[in-house]
Design a protein around this motif. Structure first.
Motif, mmCIF file in Angstrom:
data_model
loop_
_atom_site.group_PDB
_atom_site.id
_atom_site.type_symbol
_atom_site.label_atom_id
_atom_site.label_comp_id
_atom_site.label_asym_id
_atom_site.label_seq_id
_atom_site.Cartn_x
_atom_site.Cartn_y
_atom_site.Cartn_z
ATOM 1 N N ALA A 68 20.643 63.987 3.834
ATOM 2 C CA ALA A 68 21.399 62.920 3.275
ATOM 3 C C ALA A 68 22.350 62.794 4.553
ATOM 4 N N LEU A 69 22.462 63.884 5.401
ATOM 5 C CA LEU A 69 23.672 63.919 6.616
ATOM 6 C C LEU A 69 23.265 63.039 7.450
ATOM 7 N N TRP A 70 22.075 62.531 7.592
ATOM 8 C CA TRP A 70 21.671 61.406 8.575
ATOM 9 C C TRP A 70 21.751 60.157 8.185
ATOM 10 N N ALA A 71 22.379 59.832 7.139
ATOM 11 C CA ALA A 71 22.550 58.498 6.621
ATOM 12 C C ALA A 71 23.766 57.503 7.578
ATOM 13 N N PRO A 72 24.735 58.098 8.208
ATOM 14 C CA PRO A 72 25.382 57.553 8.946
ATOM 15 C C PRO A 72 24.583 56.853 10.373
ATOM 16 N N VAL A 73 23.498 57.952 10.866
ATOM 17 C CA VAL A 73 22.816 57.427 11.940
ATOM 18 C C VAL A 73 21.963 56.238 11.521
ATOM 19 N N HIS A 74 21.344 56.364 10.437
ATOM 20 C CA HIS A 74 20.498 55.273 9.821
ATOM 21 C C HIS A 74 21.506 54.045 9.759
ATOM 22 N N ALA A 75 22.694 53.989 9.536
ATOM 23 C CA ALA A 75 23.433 53.014 9.065
ATOM 24 C C ALA A 75 23.609 52.289 10.299
ATOM 25 N N TRP A 76 24.249 53.077 11.548
ATOM 26 C CA TRP A 76 24.688 52.446 12.659
ATOM 27 C C TRP A 76 23.490 51.534 13.194
ATOM 28 N N ASP A 132 10.553 59.101 15.865
ATOM 29 C CA ASP A 132 10.690 59.007 17.185
ATOM 30 C C ASP A 132 11.972 58.270 17.905
ATOM 31 N N LEU A 133 12.550 58.970 18.509
ATOM 32 C CA LEU A 133 14.242 58.547 18.797
ATOM 33 C C LEU A 133 14.059 57.340 19.818
ATOM 34 N N ASN A 134 12.996 57.036 20.412
ATOM 35 C CA ASN A 134 12.898 55.940 21.183
ATOM 36 C C ASN A 134 12.438 54.722 20.702
ATOM 37 N N ASP A 135 12.054 54.780 19.236
ATOM 38 C CA ASP A 135 11.426 53.747 18.600
ATOM 39 C C ASP A 135 11.896 53.690 17.241
ATOM 40 N N TRP A 136 12.964 53.257 16.938
ATOM 41 C CA TRP A 136 13.771 53.021 15.713
ATOM 42 C C TRP A 136 12.799 52.415 14.637
ATOM 43 N N PRO A 137 13.008 52.751 13.380
ATOM 44 C CA PRO A 137 12.419 52.065 12.208
ATOM 45 C C PRO A 137 12.894 50.759 12.122
ATOM 46 N N ASP A 138 12.329 49.734 11.440
ATOM 47 C CA ASP A 138 12.806 48.572 11.217
ATOM 48 C C ASP A 138 13.198 48.516 9.944
ATOM 49 N N TYR A 139 14.557 49.094 9.751
ATOM 50 C CA TYR A 139 15.177 49.116 8.559
ATOM 51 C C TYR A 139 15.305 47.863 7.664
ATOM 52 N N ARG A 140 15.609 46.890 8.442
ATOM 53 C CA ARG A 140 15.445 45.536 7.484
ATOM 54 C C ARG A 140 14.331 45.436 6.901
ATOM 55 N N ALA A 141 13.009 45.333 7.537
ATOM 56 C CA ALA A 141 11.638 45.092 6.930
ATOM 57 C C ALA A 141 11.518 46.196 5.897
#
Length: 269
Positions: A60-68, A23-32
């Motif tokens: 693996a190529l999506w790592a930068p998106v998850h990082a920012w 869901d591109l309008n509701d990002w996961p809570d990466y911290r939690a």
């Protein structure tokens, strides 16, 4: 750079998933979910700004998106300057779409850096547009800093005689989205000087109608001939069509693009 060069926690982003299937309008809570903390910020910046990671195979190529996204959720002010280098990656539509939201999460401490980037005429037009969109996002998520963001955008628009018509049009769209009525006299000056791309904004008459200054009945159909603004996705689609007909890349030729996102990082009509 090898995935093994990252800590175990940050390296989990390499296998987190395909962003196009989320869901591109509701990002996961990466911290939690992953336990990311401020101590991970330096590695997240390194991951987010490593352009070679887009050459990785599979998810693996999506790592930068998850990082920012993670940097935004961590309100990482240390990432303000490093992430701006991604504005210049013209082959990656994801950065243009998502970095404004990231800066909105980071907050008002990014205003100064973004304003400096936007005001630098040496920066490429679409890169400056991303900076302006980021200021708009900060203004909407932190309304107490709305005036400062509007001031930065209007300062650049005040140079409308030196700016490209395209840039003027997109800055006006930012101001319209923010309902910046204080900028109306300046917007009118730009239109009267014929320094606005009306394919982006609509005509001056249409702008007045959208801002509630006039009614449609006050104008002729000819005066309202471009009475609907193009949104960002429509602009990109148009450029992609032109690119296919030209030997020169126009800036949206990346192979990896976000799927349609209703209301996400778009110019409102």
């Amino acid at each position: 750079m090898s995935q093994s060069s990252y800590t175990e926690t940050v390296a989990k982003l390499f296998s987190y998933g395909d962003c196009n299937e989320m869901d591109l309008n509701d990002w996961p809570d990466y911290r939690a979910e992953l336990g990311l903390t401020v101590t991970d910020v330096p590695e997240l910046i390194r991951m987010a700004t490593d352009l070679d990671l887009w050459k990785e195979k599979g998810i693996a190529l999506w790592a930068p998106v998850h990082a920012w996204r993670s940097l935004g959720q961590l309100h990482a002010v240390e990432a303000i300057e490093p992430l701006m280098q991604l504005f210049e990656d013209r082959d990656n539509e994801w950065s243009m779409e998502e970095l404004p939201t990231v800066y909105g999460l980071i907050g008002p401490q990014a205003i100064s850096g973004l304003s400096a980037y936007l005001s630098n005429a040496g920066n490429e037009t679409w890169s400056r547009v991303t900076a302006a969109d980021s200021l708009e996002k900060i203004a909407t998520t932190h309304p107490e800093h709305r005036e400062a963001c509007i001031a930065s955008i209007t300062e650049v628009l005040s140079q409308f005689l030196e700016n490209e018509d395209l840039l003027n049009g997109l800055l006006i769209c930012n101001l319209m989205d923010l309902k910046a009525m204080e900028a109306v006299p300046l917007i009118e000056q730009a239109f009267m000087a014929e320094m606005v791309d009306e394919m982006i904004t609509g005509t001056w008459a249409a702008v007045q109608v959208e801002l509630g200054l006039k009614n449609k009945e006050d104008f002729t159909p000819e005066e309202l001939r471009h009475n609907e603004r193009f949104d960002m996705q429509e602009i990109k689609t148009l450029l992609e069509i032109l690119e296919r007909q030209s030997s020169k890349p126009l800036g949206f030729g990346g192979a990896i693009k976000p799927k349609s996102k209703k209301g996400k990082a778009k110019k409102k009509k």
